[in-house]
Scaffold this active site. Structure first.
Site, PDB file in Angstrom:
ATOM      1  N   ASP A  26      58.128  31.970  67.165  1.00  0.00           N
ATOM      2  CA  ASP A  26      59.101  33.044  67.388  1.00  0.00           C
ATOM      3  C   ASP A  26      60.351  32.797  66.545  1.00  0.00           C
ATOM      4  O   ASP A  26      60.869  33.699  65.880  1.00  0.00           O
ATOM      5  CB  ASP A  26      59.453  33.085  68.885  1.00  0.00           C
ATOM      6  CG  ASP A  26      60.331  34.266  69.266  1.00  0.00           C
ATOM      7  OD1 ASP A  26      60.167  35.357  68.696  1.00  0.00           O
ATOM      8  OD2 ASP A  26      61.189  34.081  70.162  1.00  0.00           O
ATOM      9  N   HIS A  53      57.153  42.457  65.040  1.00  0.00           N
ATOM     10  CA  HIS A  53      57.521  41.083  65.385  1.00  0.00           C
ATOM     11  C   HIS A  53      56.407  40.401  66.184  1.00  0.00           C
ATOM     12  O   HIS A  53      56.024  39.263  65.905  1.00  0.00           O
ATOM     13  CB  HIS A  53      58.824  41.105  66.185  1.00  0.00           C
ATOM     14  CG  HIS A  53      59.140  39.818  66.866  1.00  0.00           C
ATOM     15  ND1 HIS A  53      59.361  38.649  66.172  1.00  0.00           N
ATOM     16  CD2 HIS A  53      59.263  39.485  68.185  1.00  0.00           C
ATOM     17  CE1 HIS A  53      59.620  37.663  67.029  1.00  0.00           C
ATOM     18  NE2 HIS A  53      59.546  38.136  68.249  1.00  0.00           N
ATOM     19  N   HIS A  98      55.047  37.880  74.419  1.00  0.00           N
ATOM     20  CA  HIS A  98      56.136  36.977  74.821  1.00  0.00           C
ATOM     21  C   HIS A  98      57.476  37.664  75.108  1.00  0.00           C
ATOM     22  O   HIS A  98      58.322  37.091  75.786  1.00  0.00           O
ATOM     23  CB  HIS A  98      56.321  35.842  73.798  1.00  0.00           C
ATOM     24  CG  HIS A  98      56.991  36.248  72.525  1.00  0.00           C
ATOM     25  ND1 HIS A  98      56.305  36.721  71.439  1.00  0.00           N
ATOM     26  CD2 HIS A  98      58.292  36.264  72.161  1.00  0.00           C
ATOM     27  CE1 HIS A  98      57.142  37.005  70.469  1.00  0.00           C
ATOM     28  NE2 HIS A  98      58.373  36.743  70.877  1.00  0.00           N
ATOM     29  N   ASP A  99      57.680  38.883  74.602  1.00  0.00           N
ATOM     30  CA  ASP A  99      58.959  39.565  74.866  1.00  0.00           C
ATOM     31  C   ASP A  99      58.840  40.680  75.904  1.00  0.00           C
ATOM     32  O   ASP A  99      59.814  41.377  76.178  1.00  0.00           O
ATOM     33  CB  ASP A  99      59.511  40.165  73.561  1.00  0.00           C
ATOM     34  CG  ASP A  99      60.165  39.110  72.679  1.00  0.00           C
ATOM     35  OD1 ASP A  99      60.758  38.156  73.225  1.00  0.00           O
ATOM     36  OD2 ASP A  99      60.083  39.233  71.443  1.00  0.00           O
ATOM     37  N   GLU A 143      60.963  40.248  79.093  1.00  0.00           N
ATOM     38  CA  GLU A 143      62.390  40.237  78.773  1.00  0.00           C
ATOM     39  C   GLU A 143      62.911  41.634  78.443  1.00  0.00           C
ATOM     40  O   GLU A 143      64.015  42.009  78.833  1.00  0.00           O
ATOM     41  CB  GLU A 143      62.600  39.312  77.566  1.00  0.00           C
ATOM     42  CG  GLU A 143      64.029  38.963  77.274  1.00  0.00           C
ATOM     43  CD  GLU A 143      64.084  37.840  76.237  1.00  0.00           C
ATOM     44  OE1 GLU A 143      63.733  36.705  76.586  1.00  0.00           O
ATOM     45  OE2 GLU A 143      64.450  38.113  75.085  1.00  0.00           O
ATOM     46  N   ASP A 144      62.118  42.411  77.739  1.00  0.00           N
ATOM     47  CA  ASP A 144      62.636  43.643  77.142  1.00  0.00           C
ATOM     48  C   ASP A 144      62.009  44.941  77.641  1.00  0.00           C
ATOM     49  O   ASP A 144      62.387  46.014  77.173  1.00  0.00           O
ATOM     50  CB  ASP A 144      62.458  43.582  75.611  1.00  0.00           C
ATOM     51  CG  ASP A 144      63.322  42.501  74.978  1.00  0.00           C
ATOM     52  OD1 ASP A 144      64.363  42.168  75.570  1.00  0.00           O
ATOM     53  OD2 ASP A 144      62.961  41.989  73.913  1.00  0.00           O
TER      54      ASP A 144
END
Ligand code: ZN
Length: 191
Positions: free
Chosen positions: A123, A36, A62-63, A66-67
């Protein structure tokens, strides 16, 4: 592309690959996370013609806040404060329920910086393409809701790069067609 940027992009790709290494994309059958992130960065370059360092690094990263256990400070030290700040802008509060996070993305879309907007639009396009390409254990209604939510978010933030906007529109048109086929298959399928 100058070599400095290329090496920073590869550094970010390896950093993201390692941080996300034990994750798979939620709901998909073992789809690696890094796929991704690479698709997002690749589309910013190939579709959008974007060349900005902080933007492309944020695309890959970008993630990661968050993750994973990565921190804003860690990103700022390794990839620069601007990149870290863009990633922070794109980080949802994961303590909130799914529907509320999606609603907040619409409500707060207008607050995003120009670079964060570009990453967000790509995204969404990339996610929509995955949702309607790979087996995903979501009911059709949830897939449709993701599509509609993405349109609402993108409507509020488009305009920074017409090529990325156009790619999003193409993606939506393709997804609507896929969705209609999927609903038809359920209706006409074996009882
Ligand atoms: Zn993402």
């Amino acid at each position: 592309m100058e070599t400095g940027l290329l090496s920073r992009i590869m550094d970010a790709a390896v950093f993201a690959a390692l941080k996300h290494q034990y994750q798979r994309r939620a709901g998909y059958d073992k789809l690696p996370y890094i796929n991704h992130l690479l698709k997002v960065a690749e589309a910013l370059i190939r579709v959008g013609g974007e060349q900005d360092d902080a933007l492309l690094l944020a695309g890959i990263l970008h993630d990661v806040l968050e993750d994973t256990d990565a921190t804003h400070e860690e990103l700022a030290l390794r990839f620069g404060r601007e990149t870290a700040d863009i990633v922070l802008e794109l980080t949802d509060d994961m303590s909130l329920p799914y529907m509320e996070r999606k609603w907040l993305q619409v409500e707060k879309a207008h607050l995003l910086s120009e670079k964060a907007r570009k990453v967000r639009i790509v995204d969404k396009s990339t996610n929509i393409r995955d949702i309607f390409t790979y087996p995903l254990d979501w009911p059709l209604e949830k897939k449709e809701a993701y599509l509609e939510n993405s349109i609402q978010v993108t409507t509020r933030i488009r305009g920074g790069n017409p090529r990325l906007d156009h790619w999003f529109d193409e993606t939506v048109a393709w997804a609507r067609q896929r969705l209609a086929e999927m609903y038809a298959a359920i209706k006409n399928g074996p009882k």
